[in-house]
Scaffold this active site. Structure first.
Site, PDB file in Angstrom:
ATOM      1  N   TYR A 173     -14.389  12.578 -14.661  1.00 36.85           N
ATOM      2  CA  TYR A 173     -13.165  12.681 -15.694  1.00 36.85           C
ATOM      3  C   TYR A 173     -13.734  12.909 -17.014  1.00 36.85           C
ATOM      4  O   TYR A 173     -12.766  12.694 -18.044  1.00 36.85           O
ATOM      5  CB  TYR A 173     -11.716  12.635 -15.469  1.00 36.85           C
ATOM      6  N   LYS A 230     -15.845   7.438  -0.878  1.00 34.51           N
ATOM      7  CA  LYS A 230     -16.593   8.401  -0.157  1.00 34.51           C
ATOM      8  C   LYS A 230     -18.280   7.568  -0.435  1.00 34.51           C
ATOM      9  O   LYS A 230     -19.330   8.141  -0.612  1.00 34.51           O
ATOM     10  CB  LYS A 230     -17.011  10.204  -1.162  1.00 34.51           C
ATOM     11  N   ASP A 269     -12.279  12.687   2.889  1.00 31.15           N
ATOM     12  CA  ASP A 269     -12.352  13.602   3.830  1.00 31.15           C
ATOM     13  C   ASP A 269     -11.235  14.037   5.046  1.00 31.15           C
ATOM     14  O   ASP A 269     -10.685  14.269   5.559  1.00 31.15           O
ATOM     15  CB  ASP A 269     -13.383  14.593   4.077  1.00 31.15           C
ATOM     16  N   ASP A 282      -6.457  12.747  -7.802  1.00 28.63           N
ATOM     17  CA  ASP A 282      -5.560  14.075  -8.421  1.00 28.63           C
ATOM     18  C   ASP A 282      -5.539  15.145  -7.467  1.00 28.63           C
ATOM     19  O   ASP A 282      -4.464  15.846  -7.291  1.00 28.63           O
ATOM     20  CB  ASP A 282      -6.983  14.762  -9.828  1.00 28.63           C
TER      21      ASP A 282
END
Ligand code: ATP
Length: 336
Positions: free
Chosen positions: A123, A170, A203, A227
């Site tokens: 962001y 991740k 995931d 988000d």
């Protein structure tokens, strides 16, 4: 008397913001609302996206109840929401996702609080067009930024008797950025030996969230993942109309719903104001008005859980105004 900034915003923003204001006032609290606006409506009305008075009001009052703001494309701002979070260093985005009984959802016992890092990650908006066929975006993760949101999540867990904090990442692919966030989480977890610490690849977390959401209590993660899973989690508890949020920095708190301006239903008096009402409850807790916060929460729960009326998104027939009137009636009844 409290001084609070109210930003109505765009789309359904004014409908849900003024509804929430009325409901908060029904508790008898004395608030001097400073109403200022930014975004698309402000631009259309005054030719200014973020008038100076918005900054002045936020800096003076330090507490803000905010509707969703739309940033018109090509206006010079990437996102006003992101700019405000960055300008005031509102690093902690707290999004509690909780089931209400009586809502049509396969999941009955969801009670998850998401701690989303609010100032870094993708962001930061550092993008580069290499050529017609290739574009790059930079993900910024710092040790300082990671540590403060991870601490916020653990401190919240400790204060609220939560048993577990899960970090979503991740790091198997993003070894430097996510790797550093994960590593800081591992280190900080050692300072909270009574709280279980869990690591989960983002995931896998998405799959786990839609199959067994009640295994999660507190989730801490980076900006973009936070988000995305916020909207995913909203789907577990009745939709975007149900999930509130707080953006907290060192001395400023901005309280706003997870949902956007919902232009498809703006002006129709059918928006569900619950998400912003719950954000208002978080705001009252933040300023120490816990009894008044509870009064509103009890009224909201009584109506939704006893099927006394719902807005259209929850399968009901009430307009925004009718739903608000029911809440106000109950608040007034329970107050005396
Ligand atoms: P943004 O980019 O600002 O997130 P968006 O249009 O992608 O905007 P939302 O504005 O959050 O996302 O809306 C997504 C969907 O959820 C829309 O169909 C909208 O009507 C619905 N929705 C969002 N908030 C509410 C609400 N409070 N009450 C009822 N429906 C809502």
């Amino acid at each position: 008397m409290y001084n609070i900034t109210l930003i109505p915003g765009d789309g359904i923003g004014p409908e849900v913001a003024y509804t929430t204001k009325k409901i908060i006032e029904a508790t008898g609290i004395k608030i001097n609302w400073d109403i200022v606006n930014a975004g698309k409506t402000s631009y259309e009305e005054n030719g200014v996206l973020v008038p100076q008075c918005v900054y002045e009001s936020i800096e003076k009052n330090k507490i803000v109840l905010k509707g969703p703001i739309t940033t018109p494309i090509g206006s010079g701002f990437r996102s006003i929401n992101v700019m405000l979070r960055k300008k005031y260093d509102l690093y902690s985005n707290i999004r509690p996702v909780k089931s209400f009984k009586g809502l049509n959802s396969p999941f009955k016992n969801v009670d998850i609080t998401i701690f989303r890092e609010n100032t870094e990650g993708l962001y930061v908006g550092i993008e580069e067009k290499i050529n017609e066929n290739e574009c790059h975006a930079k993900k910024i993760i710092t040790k300082k930024g990671s540590r403060r949101i991870i601490y916020a999540a653990f401190e919240y867990a400790k204060k609220n008797n939560k048993k577990k904090v899960t970090v979503a990442h991740k790091a198997n692919i993003l070894k430097f950025t996510d790797g550093m966030f994960l590593n800081e989480a591992r280190k900080i977890s050692l300072e909270f030996p009574n709280i279980e610490f869990e690591e989960m690849i983002i995931d896998n977390m998405c799959m786990q969230l839609v199959s067994n959401p009640s295994q999660f209590e507190v989730i801490v993660t980076m900006n973009l993942y936070g988000d995305i899973i916020s909207d995913l989690c909203a789907g577990l508890v009745g939709g975007l109309g149900m999930v509130p949020g707080a953006n907290i920095g060192k001395d400023i708190g901005v309280f706003e719903a997870v949902h956007g301006s919902a232009p498809d239903i703006a002006g129709a008096n059918i928006a569900n104001p619950t998400a912003l009402i719950l954000s208002g409850i978080m705001m009252l807790d933040y300023i120490g008005e816990v009894d008044r916060a509870k009064l509103i929460l009890n009224a909201l729960q009584e109506i939704i859980e006893n099927d006394l009326g719902k807005t259209k998104d929850l399968g009901g027939f009430l307009s925004t105004d009718e739903f608000a009137e029911k809440i106000i009636e109950l608040i007034k009844l329970n107050k005396n």
